[in-house]
Structures are given as C-alpha cells and as structure tokens.
Design an enzyme around this catalytic site. Structure first.
Site, mmCIF file in Angstrom:
data_model
loop_
_atom_site.group_PDB
_atom_site.id
_atom_site.type_symbol
_atom_site.label_atom_id
_atom_site.label_comp_id
_atom_site.label_asym_id
_atom_site.label_seq_id
_atom_site.Cartn_x
_atom_site.Cartn_y
_atom_site.Cartn_z
ATOM 1 N N PRO A 101 0.827 -1.215 0.000
ATOM 2 C CG PRO A 101 -0.376 -1.325 1.985
ATOM 3 C CD PRO A 101 0.722 -1.978 1.233
ATOM 4 C CD GLU A 102 4.236 3.305 -3.262
ATOM 5 O OE1 GLU A 102 4.186 4.497 -3.633
ATOM 6 O OE2 GLU A 102 5.081 2.509 -3.696
#
Ligand SMILES: [Zn+2]
Length: 274
Positions: free
Chosen positions: A2-3
C-alpha cells in the site's frame, strides 16, 4: 504494497463510515503491533467519538475526542477496513474496533507485521514506528514553491530524497519511479543539480501520477471492502515500475533497474539520462 493512493482511498472510505461514531468495543489480538499496552489503550479509546479520518503520507489517522489520534501504518501488507457483522475476522487480524451505530467492526490486519497502530496526543509518550511526529510535509499538501525550496537545500540523489519520509511524506518505491520517469529525470541525479524547470516538472509529475492512482484506487478499494477484504490492485498501468527489460512506452528502449539507497529503481536510460 500500500502506498499513498491506497491510504487516501481507505481514509476516504472510512470517513463516510466512522466520523461521528463512538467507539464501544476494542479487541486486541496482538499487542506487539501497538505502541502502548492493551490495558492502557482500551480505556483511552472506549466511548470516544471519531472527529475525523485523515491521511498523512502513507498513514491513516482517526482523530478522537480528547485531542488524541489513532494512527495506522499499513507497512508492507496492512489492511484497514470494516467487516460486516456476519463475517469472521480473517487470520492476522490484530485489532478490532466496534462503534455504536455501525454494524460489524473496523479491523486492522497485517500478515507481515511491518505496519502498526499507535495512539498519540495529550498525555501520551512520544513514540517511533507509527509516529507522525517525524514526518515531513505531505507530498499532496506541500506547495510547488516549498517543494522547490526544499529540493534545492538538499544534496541527495532524487530517488533517496523522495523516499525520505522525514523530508516529504507519502511517496513509496512505485510512485517515485513513475514520477521520475514522467519528469524524465534520472533517479540517481542529485537534487542540487536540478534547475527550477526540472523541479517544477518533477512536482507536477508526482501530483499527476498520484492523482491518477487515487482515482483508479477508488473503485478497487470499495470492491475490496465490500468483498472479503482482499487488498486492492490498482488498475494503473505502471510505465517503468516492475518493467525491467520491457520496452519503454516513450522510446522503445529497454527499461533498466538499478539500486539506489538499497531500493530497486526502475528507469529508462534513454529518456532519463544521468
Ligand atoms: Zn525511454
């Protein structure tokens, strides 16, 4: 992994569900993902209302009554979503929070446990790990002028500088590579060697790449929350990230990979000359 776009999408989704709701249940399955003991955390959360849900860098923050913030770091594999009441929490669920007026519960799960949960604010110790206190300004909040000033003050390779969350927070490995490609800047170039036009190009490339990923993430994340909590895969067509040896979409030359600051870095040697 996840960014920022994933964190933004999750925060937007949780905002609708949680703001104004009061916590009425806290179940801790793994204490080592927390920055304080379960015995301390539980009474500090119970009966508190959620005032807002925000994103800072790649973290998701629940602002609580009493000037405290519950901060979630997703790390490599973290997931934060609401589970319908009829569904059993999946393996690796570390924290479950129930709210009055919300069917089901908010769960935090993180199989690889690089993420974590921390409670910060009045009367609580300063902690590292999940802390937001050591973060630089958010990449989507910083002005172009401030970005350019910051870059000009540092003498570091662009890739390493952009990944340093203490300087500017929010960029991870994927979107750093994609942004540098769009700005046609070699990831190993030094920030103090750029002119103002280059820095402006980079600033705008970053915002464009993130905006596209956020708009693509919106649909995949709502599927993931409504379905069985699988991590969403953005329907974003990366141009260089993970494309080593494949033709560059601009020039057809092969995408290369090198290490900068210990991180695998993808770039086009022709479009992004050193
Ligand atoms: Zn190219």
């Amino acid at each position: 992994m996840p960014e920022l776009p994933e964190a933004e999408t999750i925060a937007e989704g949780l905002k609708v569900k949680l703001v104004g709701k009061r916590i009425n249940g806290v179940h801790i399955k793994r204490r080592d993902v927390l920055n304080i003991t379960p015995q301390r955390l539980r009474p500090l959360l119970l009966r508190r209302r959620i005032l807002s849900v925000e994103r800072m860098g790649k973290k998701i923050i629940l602002q609580l009554e009493g000037k405290r913030s519950l901060i979630f770091s997703l790390g490599m594999s973290g997931q934060l979503y609401t589970l319908p009441p009829e569904v059993k929490p999946p393996p690796h669920t570390h924290l479950i929070i129930e709210f009055s007026g919300l069917a089901g519960a908010l769960i935090f799960r993180d199989p690889r446990r690089f993420g974590g949960v921390s409670l910060e604010g009045e009367g609580l110790p300063k902690t590292s790990g999940s802390s937001i206190r050591n973060l630089g300004p958010d990449i989507l909040s910083i002005s172009e002028e401030d970005f350019i000033a910051l870059m000009g003050r540092k003498k570091r390779q662009l890739k390493a500088l952009l990944l340093d969350q203490g300087l500017i927070c929010g960029l991870g490995n994927i979107y750093t590579d994609e942004s540098l490609f769009r700005a046609r800047l070699h990831p190993g170039r030094r920030s103090d060697g750029l002119n103002v036009d280059d820095m402006s190009k980079l600033y705008n490339a970053i915002r464009q790449v993130l905006a596209e990923a956020i708009s693509a993430g919106g649909s995949s994340i709502s599927d993931y929350v409504d379905a069985q909590g699988e991590a969403g895969n953005f329907q974003v067509n990366h141009r260089v990230y993970g494309k080593e040896g494949e033709p560059c979409p601009n020039c057809g030359n092969k995408i290369a990979k090198m290490k900068i600051g210990g991180r695998g870095t993808h770039y086009c040697p022709h479009c992004q000359p050193g």
